[in-house]
Design a protein around this motif. Structure first.
Motif, PDB file in Angstrom:
ATOM      1  N   GLN A  52       8.946  -4.175  -7.428  1.00 40.37           N
ATOM      2  CA  GLN A  52       9.636  -3.614  -8.274  1.00 40.37           C
ATOM      3  C   GLN A  52       9.969  -2.398  -7.209  1.00 40.37           C
ATOM      4  OE1 GLN A  52      11.105  -4.519 -11.097  1.00 40.37           O
ATOM      5  NE2 GLN A  52      10.688  -6.582 -10.117  1.00 40.37           N
ATOM      6  N   THR A  53      10.651  -1.317  -8.295  1.00 41.60           N
ATOM      7  CA  THR A  53      10.892   0.213  -7.257  1.00 41.60           C
ATOM      8  C   THR A  53       9.274   0.884  -8.352  1.00 41.60           C
ATOM      9  OG1 THR A  53      11.910   0.852 -10.105  1.00 41.60           O
ATOM     10  CG2 THR A  53      13.576  -0.011  -8.071  1.00 41.60           C
ATOM     11  N   ASP A  54       8.477   0.707  -9.033  1.00 39.68           N
ATOM     12  CA  ASP A  54       7.351   1.033  -9.415  1.00 39.68           C
ATOM     13  C   ASP A  54       6.472   0.792  -8.485  1.00 39.68           C
ATOM     14  OD1 ASP A  54       7.591  -1.034 -10.959  1.00 39.68           O
ATOM     15  OD2 ASP A  54       5.408  -0.395 -11.452  1.00 39.68           O
ATOM     16  N   ASP A  55       6.327  -0.469  -7.625  1.00 39.82           N
ATOM     17  CA  ASP A  55       5.608  -0.935  -6.743  1.00 39.82           C
ATOM     18  C   ASP A  55       5.451  -0.604  -5.623  1.00 39.82           C
ATOM     19  OD1 ASP A  55       4.189  -2.719  -8.687  1.00 39.82           O
ATOM     20  OD2 ASP A  55       6.071  -4.819  -8.277  1.00 39.82           O
ATOM     21  N   ILE A  56       6.475   0.075  -4.894  1.00 42.35           N
ATOM     22  CA  ILE A  56       7.061   0.518  -3.769  1.00 42.35           C
ATOM     23  C   ILE A  56       6.216   2.404  -3.959  1.00 42.35           C
ATOM     24  CG2 ILE A  56       8.884   1.686  -2.417  1.00 42.35           C
ATOM     25  CD1 ILE A  56      10.672  -0.121  -3.695  1.00 42.35           C
ATOM     26  N   LEU A  57       6.880   2.827  -4.857  1.00 40.60           N
ATOM     27  CA  LEU A  57       6.149   4.004  -5.338  1.00 40.60           C
ATOM     28  C   LEU A  57       4.453   4.390  -5.151  1.00 40.60           C
ATOM     29  CD1 LEU A  57       8.495   5.601  -8.040  1.00 40.60           C
ATOM     30  CD2 LEU A  57       8.232   6.233  -5.944  1.00 40.60           C
ATOM     31  N   ASP A  58       3.746   2.859  -6.287  1.00 39.45           N
ATOM     32  CA  ASP A  58       2.207   2.449  -5.994  1.00 39.45           C
ATOM     33  C   ASP A  58       1.978   3.148  -4.206  1.00 39.45           C
ATOM     34  OD1 ASP A  58       2.396   3.060  -8.598  1.00 39.45           O
ATOM     35  OD2 ASP A  58       2.219   0.765  -9.152  1.00 39.45           O
ATOM     36  N   ALA A  59       2.589   2.318  -3.387  1.00 39.15           N
ATOM     37  CA  ALA A  59       2.262   1.601  -2.431  1.00 39.15           C
ATOM     38  C   ALA A  59       2.170   3.229  -1.690  1.00 39.15           C
ATOM     39  CB  ALA A  59       2.928   0.422  -2.261  1.00 39.15           C
ATOM     40  N   MET A  60       3.456   3.636  -2.271  1.00 43.48           N
ATOM     41  CA  MET A  60       3.620   4.398  -1.016  1.00 43.48           C
ATOM     42  C   MET A  60       2.583   5.962  -1.312  1.00 43.48           C
ATOM     43  SD  MET A  60       7.769   5.109  -1.143  1.00 43.48           S
ATOM     44  CE  MET A  60       7.622   6.877   0.063  1.00 43.48           C
ATOM     45  N   VAL A  61       1.892   6.378  -2.392  1.00 42.32           N
ATOM     46  CA  VAL A  61       0.766   6.873  -3.018  1.00 42.32           C
ATOM     47  C   VAL A  61      -0.950   6.145  -2.234  1.00 42.32           C
ATOM     48  CG1 VAL A  61      -0.093   7.611  -5.103  1.00 42.32           C
ATOM     49  CG2 VAL A  61       1.905   7.307  -5.100  1.00 42.32           C
ATOM     50  N   LEU A  62      -0.532   5.289  -2.121  1.00 39.61           N
ATOM     51  CA  LEU A  62      -1.547   4.503  -1.449  1.00 39.61           C
ATOM     52  C   LEU A  62      -1.886   5.039  -0.497  1.00 39.61           C
ATOM     53  CD1 LEU A  62      -2.011   1.617  -3.696  1.00 39.61           C
ATOM     54  CD2 LEU A  62      -3.286   3.216  -3.973  1.00 39.61           C
ATOM     55  N   ALA A  63      -0.540   4.975   0.500  1.00 39.90           N
ATOM     56  CA  ALA A  63      -0.168   5.524   1.795  1.00 39.90           C
ATOM     57  C   ALA A  63      -0.823   6.667   2.061  1.00 39.90           C
ATOM     58  CB  ALA A  63       0.785   4.482   2.529  1.00 39.90           C
ATOM     59  N   VAL A  64      -0.676   7.616   1.293  1.00 40.72           N
ATOM     60  CA  VAL A  64      -1.026   8.846   1.569  1.00 40.72           C
ATOM     61  C   VAL A  64      -2.227   9.228   1.329  1.00 40.72           C
ATOM     62  CG1 VAL A  64      -1.088  11.651   0.624  1.00 40.72           C
ATOM     63  CG2 VAL A  64       1.250  10.319   0.699  1.00 40.72           C
ATOM     64  N   ILE A  65      -3.001   8.484   0.324  1.00 37.19           N
ATOM     65  CA  ILE A  65      -4.033   9.036   0.060  1.00 37.19           C
ATOM     66  C   ILE A  65      -5.240   8.346   1.377  1.00 37.19           C
ATOM     67  CG2 ILE A  65      -5.948   7.463  -1.260  1.00 37.19           C
ATOM     68  CD1 ILE A  65      -4.794   9.016  -3.738  1.00 37.19           C
ATOM     69  N   ALA A  66      -4.822   7.146   1.773  1.00 36.73           N
ATOM     70  CA  ALA A  66      -5.298   6.130   2.757  1.00 36.73           C
ATOM     71  C   ALA A  66      -6.040   6.812   4.218  1.00 36.73           C
ATOM     72  CB  ALA A  66      -4.522   4.907   3.198  1.00 36.73           C
ATOM     73  N   GLY A  67      -4.433   8.508   4.050  1.00 40.25           N
ATOM     74  CA  GLY A  67      -4.607   9.187   5.260  1.00 40.25           C
ATOM     75  C   GLY A  67      -5.408  10.013   5.413  1.00 40.25           C
ATOM     76  N   CYS A  68      -6.336  10.702   4.303  1.00 43.07           N
ATOM     77  CA  CYS A  68      -6.753  10.847   3.834  1.00 43.07           C
ATOM     78  C   CYS A  68      -9.087  10.615   4.105  1.00 43.07           C
ATOM     79  CB  CYS A  68      -7.027  11.102   2.224  1.00 43.07           C
ATOM     80  SG  CYS A  68      -5.957  11.706   1.618  1.00 43.07           S
ATOM     81  N   ARG A  69      -8.741  12.112   4.995  1.00 38.98           N
ATOM     82  CA  ARG A  69     -10.521  12.028   5.695  1.00 38.98           C
ATOM     83  C   ARG A  69     -11.784  12.200   4.249  1.00 38.98           C
ATOM     84  NH1 ARG A  69      -9.089  16.894   8.086  1.00 38.98           N
ATOM     85  NH2 ARG A  69      -9.806  17.813   5.918  1.00 38.98           N
ATOM     86  N   GLU A  70     -12.602  11.162   5.097  1.00 37.52           N
ATOM     87  CA  GLU A  70     -13.594  11.157   3.483  1.00 37.52           C
ATOM     88  C   GLU A  70     -13.769  11.874   2.781  1.00 37.52           C
ATOM     89  OE1 GLU A  70     -18.165   8.909   3.117  1.00 37.52           O
ATOM     90  OE2 GLU A  70     -16.049   8.647   4.850  1.00 37.52           O
ATOM     91  N   THR A  71     -13.682  12.622   3.142  1.00 36.30           N
ATOM     92  CA  THR A  71     -14.279  14.691   3.052  1.00 36.30           C
ATOM     93  C   THR A  71     -12.636  15.184   1.941  1.00 36.30           C
ATOM     94  OG1 THR A  71     -13.463  16.228   4.947  1.00 36.30           O
ATOM     95  CG2 THR A  71     -15.998  15.404   4.714  1.00 36.30           C
ATOM     96  N   ASP A  72     -11.810  14.628   1.487  1.00 36.31           N
ATOM     97  CA  ASP A  72     -10.937  14.859   1.543  1.00 36.31           C
ATOM     98  C   ASP A  72     -10.455  14.017  -0.082  1.00 36.31           C
ATOM     99  OD1 ASP A  72      -9.759  16.374   3.560  1.00 36.31           O
ATOM    100  OD2 ASP A  72      -8.440  15.032   3.944  1.00 36.31           O
ATOM    101  N   TYR A  73     -11.600  13.506  -0.548  1.00 33.26           N
ATOM    102  CA  TYR A  73     -11.401  13.168  -2.004  1.00 33.26           C
ATOM    103  C   TYR A  73     -12.913  13.038  -2.447  1.00 33.26           C
ATOM    104  CZ  TYR A  73     -12.694   8.525   0.606  1.00 33.26           C
ATOM    105  OH  TYR A  73     -13.390   7.927   1.493  1.00 33.26           O
ATOM    106  N   CYS A  74     -12.687  13.047  -3.993  1.00 36.30           N
ATOM    107  CA  CYS A  74     -14.132  12.528  -4.700  1.00 36.30           C
ATOM    108  C   CYS A  74     -13.466  11.134  -5.551  1.00 36.30           C
ATOM    109  CB  CYS A  74     -14.601  13.661  -5.446  1.00 36.30           C
ATOM    110  SG  CYS A  74     -14.103  15.140  -4.584  1.00 36.30           S
ATOM    111  N   SER A  75     -14.819  10.997  -6.453  1.00 34.20           N
ATOM    112  CA  SER A  75     -14.677   9.804  -7.253  1.00 34.20           C
ATOM    113  C   SER A  75     -15.811  10.070  -7.972  1.00 34.20           C
ATOM    114  CB  SER A  75     -14.966   7.900  -6.454  1.00 34.20           C
ATOM    115  OG  SER A  75     -16.807   7.989  -6.087  1.00 34.20           O
ATOM    116  N   LEU A  76     -15.433   9.514  -9.588  1.00 35.34           N
ATOM    117  CA  LEU A  76     -15.992   9.128 -10.416  1.00 35.34           C
ATOM    118  C   LEU A  76     -16.753   8.527 -10.989  1.00 35.34           C
ATOM    119  CD1 LEU A  76     -13.985  12.176 -12.441  1.00 35.34           C
ATOM    120  CD2 LEU A  76     -16.243  12.230 -11.197  1.00 35.34           C
ATOM    121  N   PRO A  77     -17.444   7.644 -11.512  1.00 34.49           N
ATOM    122  CA  PRO A  77     -18.441   8.646 -12.283  1.00 34.49           C
ATOM    123  C   PRO A  77     -19.481   8.573 -10.353  1.00 34.49           C
ATOM    124  CG  PRO A  77     -19.038   6.609 -12.705  1.00 34.49           C
ATOM    125  CD  PRO A  77     -17.775   6.100 -11.898  1.00 34.49           C
TER     126      PRO A  77
END
Length: 108
Positions: free
Chosen positions: A65-90
């Protein structure tokens, strides 16, 4: 399918959360919402529209589905972040019965 072309040094990597936070996001399954998301992905994936269109052409909607493509693209961008570029909760995150952390991860 062509490999994503990352533009590592540009802008805010997590702009989609701004749409949601500000209640400006169209539904990702709608043409308006899809366009908003592709526009926001463009600074991090210079060939975002080309990748989206390739996936549309390559796979039938019954499989992807088209929304699955968008989800995968967002995940690809996030996967390219260095560990210091993201946070997590809690903090610290609880773990499930398999020992996997149950957390929400987001870019800074």
């Amino acid at each position: 399918m062509k490999k994503p072309d990352r533009d590592a040094g540009t802008g805010d990597r997590w702009l989609p959360c701004r749409l949601v936070r500000d209640n400006q996001a169209g539904r990702k399954k709608s043409p308006e919402g899809r366009e908003q998301r592709l526009t926001l992905l463009a600074p991090s994936l210079r060939n975002a529209r080309q990748l989206f269109n390739q996936a549309l052409d390559q796979y039938p909607r019954a499989q992807l589905q088209t929304d699955d493509i968008l989800d995968a693209m967002v995940l690809a961008v996030i996967a390219g972040c260095r560990e210091t570029d993201y946070c997590s909760l809690p903090q610290p995150p609880p773990v499930d019965r398999y020992g996997i952390a149950m957390r929400i991860v987001y870019a800074r």
